[in-house]
Design an enzyme around this catalytic site. Structure first.
Site, short mmCIF file in Angstrom:
data_model
loop_
_atom_site.label_atom_id
_atom_site.label_comp_id
_atom_site.label_asym_id
_atom_site.label_seq_id
_atom_site.Cartn_x
_atom_site.Cartn_y
_atom_site.Cartn_z
N ASN A 160 104.76 63.00 14.93
CA ASN A 160 106.04 63.65 15.01
C ASN A 160 106.83 63.17 16.24
OD1 ASN A 160 107.98 65.51 15.63
ND2 ASN A 160 106.51 67.25 15.10
N ASP A 161 106.69 63.24 17.27
CA ASP A 161 107.59 62.51 18.23
C ASP A 161 107.75 61.07 18.26
OD1 ASP A 161 108.25 65.10 19.42
OD2 ASP A 161 106.39 64.77 20.87
N VAL A 162 106.72 60.51 17.74
CA VAL A 162 106.64 58.78 17.71
C VAL A 162 107.73 58.46 16.54
CG1 VAL A 162 104.79 58.65 18.88
CG2 VAL A 162 104.68 58.68 16.24
N SER A 213 106.63 67.47 22.47
CA SER A 213 107.97 67.47 23.38
C SER A 213 108.63 68.56 23.16
CB SER A 213 108.69 66.50 23.18
OG SER A 213 109.35 66.50 21.84
#
Length: 472
Positions: free
Chosen positions: A396-398, A437
């Site tokens: 997701n965040d990466v 996050s």
């Protein structure tokens, strides 16, 4: 005297094996043999330690049989339990196991310090100070690693925070340090037992309080940090005991853990202080965010598979969702089908993907994925722009472009994999949830992105079948 010579030689042999083993661990292709070599070094160091029994004072020799029995029992129980758990543990639980075993190393260093302090008769103030420092760091690593284990294992679901937490933690640490100074100053007095008990209680409590407010997204950095703490504690206690093997092993582990911690923090474009004290992942931190344009589009697993079957190039980005679904074997089966059809398939690994450093590399290695098609972020990021399909599984965040564009985002400035630059992106995800996050992933709303909803194991099974059905 003979025992001392053997101890010195064994320390040199063990240290050589530790360093050589660590060197081989730097590559996935040789990591397994590196672990075996370092393990042999540890066996040499432990076996040689029994030679010190030949130089024991006459006053303690009556207790020799009991001590030998206890040492043998500890080795059998510890070695047997570790062997059993190591063979049984799943890849999804690997981060928890690493955190727990690391904590045991810190606890062992603290226990050695406690025994040394209780024995009295320190050779010098320097040795005493080193012993106390090792006890402090080892105790913090023990309880901090246990809390990290509980977070990773889901036993502590959310960070525990309150308004004056940093002040309380600062005062607790200061009080513990002062107690350590008191141990050095009043070592030969009746006050020592009370000071020692309060000191260890403070150090253990600080490890808990330091780790409780840190969010799950930062656990890879926390694990690396406590790994460095454990190495440092072991090295300090090795110096206090004048044991070369412990000193060298501690320095190697401590320096490696420190470098890895800095690399992990750099991979998120954050300082270590920011990781420890910023309350990253708190819901309030992500209340804002850039306005999202567009809408998510869904795709069937079979359609995505056919699109990749007829692509020239595919880059796969694995994340923790792949580990949760235990779908790495099915993924590699799908990859082999694509390769047989002439598709150029590569894997892209973000440094902080998963729950511990190298988690995705371990996951893919377990499935037998060749090392030469696995690439780190800096080696493959430029290739996305010329890639036909990017397949994101459980990450997701990466891969969130908000890290480049949204200055109000808590992940702004974090280097990401350029999945959004591929001609077509498929994202395998259970639902529309956010990452650690708490930020909406702008990638999911891109014109070139389609969501394939479902458990990764089930989705990849459908993809495999779809490629087989068209003669892939």
């Amino acid at each position: 005297m003979f025992a001392q010579h053997i101890m010195g030689l064994s320390g040199l042999v063990a240290a050589t094996l530790f360093i050589f083993g660590l060197k081989r661990m730097s590559s996935p292709a040789t990591a397994l043999s590196g672990i075996v070599v370092a393990g042999i070094g540890m066996v040499v160091a432990v076996a040689a330690s029994f030679l010190t029994l030949a130089d024991l004072p006459d006053a303690v020799r009556p207790h020799l049989a009991v001590n030998l029995a206890l040492a043998a029992l500890a080795l059998v129980l510890g070695g047997g339990w570790a062997w059993w758990r190591g063979r049984k543990v799943g890849v999804t639980a690997m981060p928890q196991m690493v955190a727990l075993y690391n904590g045991m190393g810190g606890g062992a260093a603290a226990a050695v310090a406690a025994v040394a302090l209780s024995a009295g008769g320190a050779e010098s103030a320097v040795i005493l100070a080193v012993t106390v420092a090792g006890a402090l760091i080892g105790s913090i690593s023990l309880t901090g690693s246990v809390i990290a284990w509980a977070k990773l294992d889901g036993k502590l679901d959310k960070p525990w925070r309150f308004g004056t937490q940093r002040i309380v933690n600062g005062l607790l640490f200061l009080a513990t340090v002062l107690l350590g100074i008191g141990i050095i100053a009043f070592f030969e007095t009746p006050a020592l037992p009370v000071l020692a008990v309060l000191f260890f209680a403070g150090a253990l409590a600080f490890g808990v309080m330091m780790t409780l407010p840190i969010g799950g997204a930062d656990m890879p950095v926390v694990i690396s940090l406590y790994n460095a703490f454990t190495g440092l504690a072991v090295g300090l206690e090795g110096y206090a005991l004048q044991n070369p093997a412990l000193m060298i092993a501690g320095m190697v582990v401590g320096s490696a853990g420190t470098l890895l911690t800095l690399l992990m923090a750099k991979a998120m474009n954050r300082s270590l202080a920011n990781v420890l004290f910023s309350n990253f992942g708190d819901g309030a931190a992500s209340a804002g965010g850039a306005e999202v344009h567009g809408q998510m589009k869904s795709s069937e697993a079979s359609d995505a598979a056919i699109g990749m079957r007829y692509a020239a190039s595919v880059i796969i980005i694995p994340g923790y969702g792949l580990a949760v679904a235990q779908a790495q074997q099915k993924l590699y089966e799908f990859v082999k089908l694509l390769q047989a059809a002439g598709v150029d398939v590569k894997f892209a690994i973000h440094p902080v993907a998963g729950r511990m450093p190298g988690h995705m590399n371990v996951l893919l290695a377990e499935a037998g994925v060749p090392y030469d098609i696995i690439f780190d972020m800096e080696d493959i990021n430029d290739a996305f722009a010329s890639t036909d399909v990017a397949l994101v599984i459980g990450a997701n965040d990466v891969v969130n472009p908000a890290a480049r564009t949204d200055k109000s985002s808590p992940i702004y400035g974090m280097p990401i994999l350029n999945a959004d630059q591929a001609h077509q992106v498929y994202v395998v995800k259970r639902g529309q949830g956010k990452g650690y996050s708490g930020v909406e992933n702008l990638l999911f709303y891109g014109e070139n992105c389609s969501m394939v909803y479902g458990d990764a194991q089930a989705v990849l099974t459908q993809m495999v079948q779809a490629v087989k059905d068209i003669g892939g």
